[in-house]
Design an enzyme around this catalytic site. Sequence first.
Site, PDB file in Angstrom:
ATOM      1  N   CYS A 316       0.848  -1.202   0.000  1.00  0.00           N
ATOM      2  CA  CYS A 316       0.000   0.000   0.000  1.00  0.00           C
ATOM      3  C   CYS A 316       0.875   1.240   0.000  1.00  0.00           C
ATOM      4  O   CYS A 316       0.415   2.323  -0.314  1.00  0.00           O
ATOM      5  CB  CYS A 316      -1.005  -0.013   1.129  1.00  0.00           C
ATOM      6  SG  CYS A 316      -0.260  -0.239   2.704  1.00  0.00           S
TER       7      CYS A 316
HETATM    8  C1  UN1 Z   1       1.119  -2.584   3.554  1.00  0.00           C
HETATM    9  O1  UN1 Z   1       1.433  -2.606   2.365  1.00  0.00           O
HETATM   10  O2  UN1 Z   1      -0.083  -2.745   3.907  1.00  0.00           O
HETATM   11  O3  UN1 Z   1       6.209   0.517   4.818  1.00  0.00           O
HETATM   12  C2  UN1 Z   1       2.093  -2.451   4.669  1.00  0.00           C
HETATM   13  C3  UN1 Z   1       6.049  -0.554   4.227  1.00  0.00           C
HETATM   14  C4  UN1 Z   1       5.866  -1.823   5.034  1.00  0.00           C
HETATM   15  C5  UN1 Z   1       4.438  -2.056   5.392  1.00  0.00           C
HETATM   16  C6  UN1 Z   1       3.472  -2.044   4.246  1.00  0.00           C
HETATM   17  N1  UN1 Z   1       6.687  -1.729   6.220  1.00  0.00           N
HETATM   18  O4  UN1 Z   1       6.024  -0.630   3.001  1.00  0.00           O
END
Ligand code: UN1
Length: 551
Positions: A316
């Site tokens: 995300c």
């Molecule tokens: C997610 O994609 O829901 O900062 C979490 C990041 C990771 C967590 C992603 N430590 O990309």
Amino acid sequence: MNGTAPEQVMTHVLEVGLEHLENDNPNGLPKVKGYNIINGQLTESSDGGTFESTNPAWQTDCLGEFPLSTKSDVHDALAAAGAAFPGWAATPAPTRGQIIGNMGRLLMEHKDAITALETREIGKTLKESAGSVQEAIDTCLFFQSEGRRLYGQTVNSELPDKELFTYRRPLGVCGIINACNFPAAVPFWKMIPAIMCGNTCVWKSPQDAPLLSFALARIMHEAGLPDGVINLIHGKGSGAGQHLVDAVDEGLVNKISFTGSTAVGKMIGEVCGRNLVSASLELGGKNPLVVMPSANLENAVEGAYWSAFGTAGQRCTSLGNLIIHKDIYDSFMEMFMAKVESTTIGDSARNPGVLYGPMLSEKYAKDFLRDVEMCENSGARRVFGKGRITNENKPIGFQGDASEGVYMWPYVFVDVTEDMKCFHEEIFGPAVTIVKADDFEHGLHLANASPYGLSSAIYTNDRLEAYRYKTGIKAGMTGINNSTTGAEAHLPFGGVKGSGNGTRESGIWVIEAYSYWHAVNDELSGKLQLAQMDVEEIEIEEADVDYSSLA
Ligand code: UN1
């Protein structure tokens, strides 16, 4: 690692009696019969329905069969969580923290096996799976000691012989729904603070990571977690997850914590809202990364490339809009495209060192292909990317047999402008949309122009620009001379605008999401003293001094 480590974890979960099913797995690894865990018991679906979990890097490798949970299974899990709540809430917080610490230590002990299992089930590279497992460990270690704090306050009363206190109280039964892209880190971000605060949980595992979720839930129990505190249910599509959300309307759930799409998050927010039930919603992003002329271009290219294509763009926090200042556009693009063209892709279990592996599952591949078509239809110019990778249609860096898995080309779209649909929509996969900025103000404007506000980044060596970006961007997270990814387990994680409802995961901030403040007053005077009304009034005395004469 691919041979022995997954077997280790299989042995581990088999210790609780999982049987091997007949299979033709090409790698010789077992296919298991998986279960829900309700009140500590392994259970099947009440109507016997099952679904399979397969390896997206080697689709003939089937990890197991799992219960397709029914409404009554979900209700059983909720009843177990409800029954376990009073006992768990009354367990001293340091003891809850001790169990959480044990979980972290067990995860450390089995880290390689869990990592290999994560790679087998969702296709992430081994390096990245290890990062996700480490994030779960970090979360346990952080909250182990939070169990020895969970501070409230003593507050002075306005009345004599009266004391005021605040306490953190648990909310009750929490419904946990996470996506499969961080199948170890994200459920731990949610459940560890939830149980540390004294709540109990019903965890709906992601449909593409049921075995990993099962192994994690077993480890939680091995760490000393009492039965019923975390109940695991598997399911697919709008089945078990929807039943869990529907149970909010039935008054059986006190909290929902969800990571996934903005559309589903809004639906959950509506259901929780009309029931006045707390919701933590961690949703989509169209994360911008701005590159300014003063930046170290090599560093910026590396950060942008990783943000866009690491994890096959399935974070995300992955890069959405790459916003490049016009004065360095050509030199940046030359270096960037050279990296894109040489991208290494494949099954990391057999081809160590690839940048990215397959899509998380066929469903993610289908949605990705729909979205890259949307980019072209909205007027962006595709300069790289040719659909699904096959043995006849593959980039030079592809390793292995493409027909075995669900692999996508990396995509680069240029000439993107603010009026295009692809500027505003999240694309969950290895694609980047590139926008040219006239100057810093324009870059900042573009960075703020999408409907999302999760992560963001800027590459600049001008301190004032970095400051103006940091203060002008509307996002939950910002990287300065860093990629859009890389949240750490003790910083607040979450977004604004379309990326969430303002709640945060991780660190001390997440505690707000899983507890409520209880204000207690203790009247020691033995009589009724009314706040505001029986407070001694102190008159202001007229001073006999002319202050202006002193100046
Ligand atoms: C997610 O994609 O829901 O900062 C979490 C990041 C990771 C967590 C992603 N430590 O990309």
